[in-house]
Design a protein around this motif. Structure first.
Motif, mmCIF file in Angstrom:
data_model
loop_
_atom_site.group_PDB
_atom_site.id
_atom_site.type_symbol
_atom_site.label_atom_id
_atom_site.label_comp_id
_atom_site.label_asym_id
_atom_site.label_seq_id
_atom_site.Cartn_x
_atom_site.Cartn_y
_atom_site.Cartn_z
ATOM 1 N N GLU A 77 -11.120 4.922 -9.199
ATOM 2 C CA GLU A 77 -10.578 3.730 -8.172
ATOM 3 C C GLU A 77 -10.160 2.637 -8.721
ATOM 4 O O GLU A 77 -10.764 1.981 -9.515
ATOM 5 C CB GLU A 77 -11.712 3.716 -7.108
ATOM 6 C CG GLU A 77 -12.194 4.830 -6.051
ATOM 7 C CD GLU A 77 -13.257 4.582 -5.120
ATOM 8 O OE1 GLU A 77 -13.491 3.325 -5.115
ATOM 9 O OE2 GLU A 77 -13.693 5.672 -4.650
ATOM 10 N N ARG A 110 -7.485 4.914 1.760
ATOM 11 C CA ARG A 110 -7.554 5.368 2.861
ATOM 12 C C ARG A 110 -6.630 6.499 3.462
ATOM 13 O O ARG A 110 -6.761 7.253 4.368
ATOM 14 C CB ARG A 110 -7.012 3.998 3.685
ATOM 15 C CG ARG A 110 -8.068 2.782 3.680
ATOM 16 C CD ARG A 110 -7.317 1.523 4.095
ATOM 17 N NE ARG A 110 -5.921 1.150 3.755
ATOM 18 C CZ ARG A 110 -5.154 0.407 4.350
ATOM 19 N NH1 ARG A 110 -5.495 0.151 5.617
ATOM 20 N NH2 ARG A 110 -3.973 0.279 3.937
ATOM 21 N N ASN A 111 -5.454 6.794 2.609
ATOM 22 C CA ASN A 111 -4.519 7.719 2.853
ATOM 23 C C ASN A 111 -4.951 9.043 2.379
ATOM 24 O O ASN A 111 -4.628 9.701 1.448
ATOM 25 C CB ASN A 111 -3.299 7.430 2.115
ATOM 26 C CG ASN A 111 -1.999 8.062 2.965
ATOM 27 O OD1 ASN A 111 -2.358 9.161 3.271
ATOM 28 N ND2 ASN A 111 -0.857 7.731 2.616
ATOM 29 N N ASP A 146 -3.046 4.798 -1.735
ATOM 30 C CA ASP A 146 -4.143 4.195 -1.115
ATOM 31 C C ASP A 146 -5.401 5.007 -0.853
ATOM 32 O O ASP A 146 -5.135 6.053 -0.414
ATOM 33 C CB ASP A 146 -3.411 3.524 0.055
ATOM 34 C CG ASP A 146 -4.740 2.260 1.035
ATOM 35 O OD1 ASP A 146 -5.651 2.684 0.964
ATOM 36 O OD2 ASP A 146 -4.197 1.261 1.243
ATOM 37 N N LYS A 190 -4.331 -3.576 -2.110
ATOM 38 C CA LYS A 190 -4.986 -2.315 -1.972
ATOM 39 C C LYS A 190 -5.977 -1.799 -2.825
ATOM 40 O O LYS A 190 -5.973 -2.055 -3.873
ATOM 41 C CB LYS A 190 -4.065 -0.967 -1.777
ATOM 42 C CG LYS A 190 -3.270 -0.477 -2.918
ATOM 43 C CD LYS A 190 -2.282 0.353 -2.570
ATOM 44 C CE LYS A 190 -1.650 1.231 -3.686
ATOM 45 N NZ LYS A 190 -0.543 1.936 -3.569
ATOM 46 N N ARG A 191 -6.960 -0.983 -2.185
ATOM 47 C CA ARG A 191 -7.866 -0.136 -3.185
ATOM 48 C C ARG A 191 -7.270 1.241 -3.276
ATOM 49 O O ARG A 191 -6.949 1.946 -2.396
ATOM 50 C CB ARG A 191 -9.104 -0.133 -2.815
ATOM 51 C CG ARG A 191 -10.165 0.414 -3.780
ATOM 52 C CD ARG A 191 -11.749 0.108 -3.495
ATOM 53 N NE ARG A 191 -12.449 0.878 -4.531
ATOM 54 C CZ ARG A 191 -12.869 0.354 -5.711
ATOM 55 N NH1 ARG A 191 -12.161 -0.734 -6.059
ATOM 56 N NH2 ARG A 191 -13.972 0.828 -6.539
ATOM 57 N N ALA A 192 -6.917 1.892 -4.783
ATOM 58 C CA ALA A 192 -6.084 3.047 -4.770
ATOM 59 C C ALA A 192 -6.837 3.967 -5.347
ATOM 60 O O ALA A 192 -7.747 3.657 -6.098
ATOM 61 C CB ALA A 192 -4.766 2.780 -5.598
ATOM 62 N N PRO A 212 0.775 -1.286 0.012
ATOM 63 C CA PRO A 212 0.023 -0.013 -0.021
ATOM 64 C C PRO A 212 0.810 1.286 0.007
ATOM 65 O O PRO A 212 1.982 1.310 0.460
ATOM 66 C CB PRO A 212 -0.969 -0.075 1.180
ATOM 67 C CG PRO A 212 -0.479 -1.498 1.863
ATOM 68 C CD PRO A 212 0.597 -1.890 1.036
ATOM 69 N N PHE A 260 1.767 1.989 5.897
ATOM 70 C CA PHE A 260 1.666 2.160 4.169
ATOM 71 C C PHE A 260 2.812 1.688 3.186
ATOM 72 O O PHE A 260 2.365 0.772 2.260
ATOM 73 C CB PHE A 260 1.341 3.422 3.641
ATOM 74 C CG PHE A 260 0.091 3.785 4.104
ATOM 75 C CD1 PHE A 260 -1.266 3.545 3.469
ATOM 76 C CD2 PHE A 260 -0.040 4.711 5.195
ATOM 77 C CE1 PHE A 260 -2.403 4.111 4.022
ATOM 78 C CE2 PHE A 260 -1.322 5.225 5.784
ATOM 79 C CZ PHE A 260 -2.518 4.914 5.203
ATOM 80 N N ASP A 318 -8.717 -1.289 -8.051
ATOM 81 C CA ASP A 318 -8.348 -2.537 -7.127
ATOM 82 C C ASP A 318 -7.059 -3.392 -7.545
ATOM 83 O O ASP A 318 -6.897 -3.786 -8.614
ATOM 84 C CB ASP A 318 -9.478 -3.587 -7.199
ATOM 85 C CG ASP A 318 -10.766 -3.244 -6.474
ATOM 86 O OD1 ASP A 318 -10.554 -2.525 -5.509
ATOM 87 O OD2 ASP A 318 -11.892 -3.411 -6.952
ATOM 88 N N THR A 320 3.087 7.688 -1.758
ATOM 89 C CA THR A 320 2.490 6.561 -2.293
ATOM 90 C C THR A 320 3.742 5.296 -2.349
ATOM 91 O O THR A 320 4.858 5.606 -2.174
ATOM 92 C CB THR A 320 2.186 6.725 -3.551
ATOM 93 O OG1 THR A 320 3.522 7.110 -4.568
ATOM 94 C CG2 THR A 320 1.209 7.765 -3.860
#
Length: 283
Positions: free
Chosen positions: A262, A244-245, A242, A268-270, A2, A139, A264, A12
């Motif tokens: 987005e 989430r970031n 990510d 991670k989902r980026a 991630p 991360f 996959d 990143t």
């Protein structure tokens, strides 16, 4: 793996280990204008041909002074900016990224900034310390002994030059870690409609004092401009923080990147972030 540095303005990290295979069941992409992409790999014969062509055109390097820094001592000034006599440095600077090590400094609102390709014997202790910061480790997932970071660095330095690890040096002080990579030749290209010469950025801000004050956005814009200026064949700079970031995604937006999709990725989902050459003066 991630993306980087939860507490920094931006960061990143690599999508997967270089040379790894895409895991089964991963989403091939999430963009609405999705195109088929190829997993491009340069054959050894082609890499050898590049090297032969460079020699034929007299593209050689003068002698460089040998390394004098002790391991664990952070160099400064001219010592840091001198590449030393490292064959690996020559390889990654000759390569698929138009000689990152020769791009030189650029002026930013924060000061003079320079991307300096990593030399393991000089920079490993510093990079290891940054990777063991909990906010970064969450991360990048490269915390641990020096051997963990060393393996990650050598995998790039001993590869074909599609990814170049660098220190970010601001006014003579190393304060960030960067990876400039060919996104169109990376495993990321399997997950979005890649175009030839797309160039990717990974970033972590090393010191806590440099985080949370907009420095990440300033440097991201400066480095994206460097890429576009020094790589005329590159029409887009991309990144995949990510989702989430949130600070990282926000920093890319502030640096003139646009949110594209987005995606996959295997772990991670980026958020696919893109800075277009055509829009660089508008964003």
């Amino acid at each position: 793996m991630p993306p980087a540095d939860a507490s920094a303005d931006a960061g990143t990290a690599p999508v997967t280990e270089l040379g790894a295979e895409t895991q089964p069941g991963s989403n091939p992409g999430a963009s609405t204008d999705c195109e088929d992409t190829l997993d491009l790999r340069l054959p050894d014969e082609l890499i050898a041909l590049f090297a032969e062509d460079a020699r034929a055109h007299g593209d050689t390097r003068g002698e460089r002074k040998s390394t004098t820094e002790k391991v664990g001592v952070t160099p400064a000034g001219d010592d840091l900016l001198d590449p030393g006599g490292d064959d690996l440095f020559d390889r990654v600077c000759d390569d698929l990224l138009d000689r990152v090590g020769g791009w030189g400094p650029t002026d930013t609102p924060a000061g003079a900034f320079h991307l300096v390709p990593v030399r393991v014997e000089r920079d490993l202790p510093l990079v290891t310390r940054w990777m063991n910061d909990p906010a970064v480790a969450a991360f990048w997932e490269l915390a641990g002994a020096q051997s963990v970071a060393e393996e990650h660095l050598r995998r790039q330095l001993e590869g074909d030059g599609r990814s170049v690890p660098c220190l970010g040096v601001l006014d003579g002080t190393p304060m960030s870690y960067w990876e400039i990579y060919r996104a169109d030749l990376d495993l990321l290209a399997r997950h979005y409609p890649a175009r030839p010469h797309d160039t990717g950025i990974h970033l972590l801000i090393g010191g806590v004092a440099n985080r949370g004050r907009g420095l990440g956005s300033t440097l991201l814009r400066a480095v994206a401009d460097l890429v576009l200026d020094k790589r005329p064949s590159c029409a887009r700079v991309v990144a995949e923080p990510d989702l989430r970031n949130t600070p990282s995604v926000s920093a890319f937006l502030s640096a003139g990147f646009r949110f594209s999709a987005e995606v996959d990725l295997p772990d991670k989902r980026a958020a696919l972030m893109v800075r277009d050459r055509a829009l660089r003066d508008l964003l």
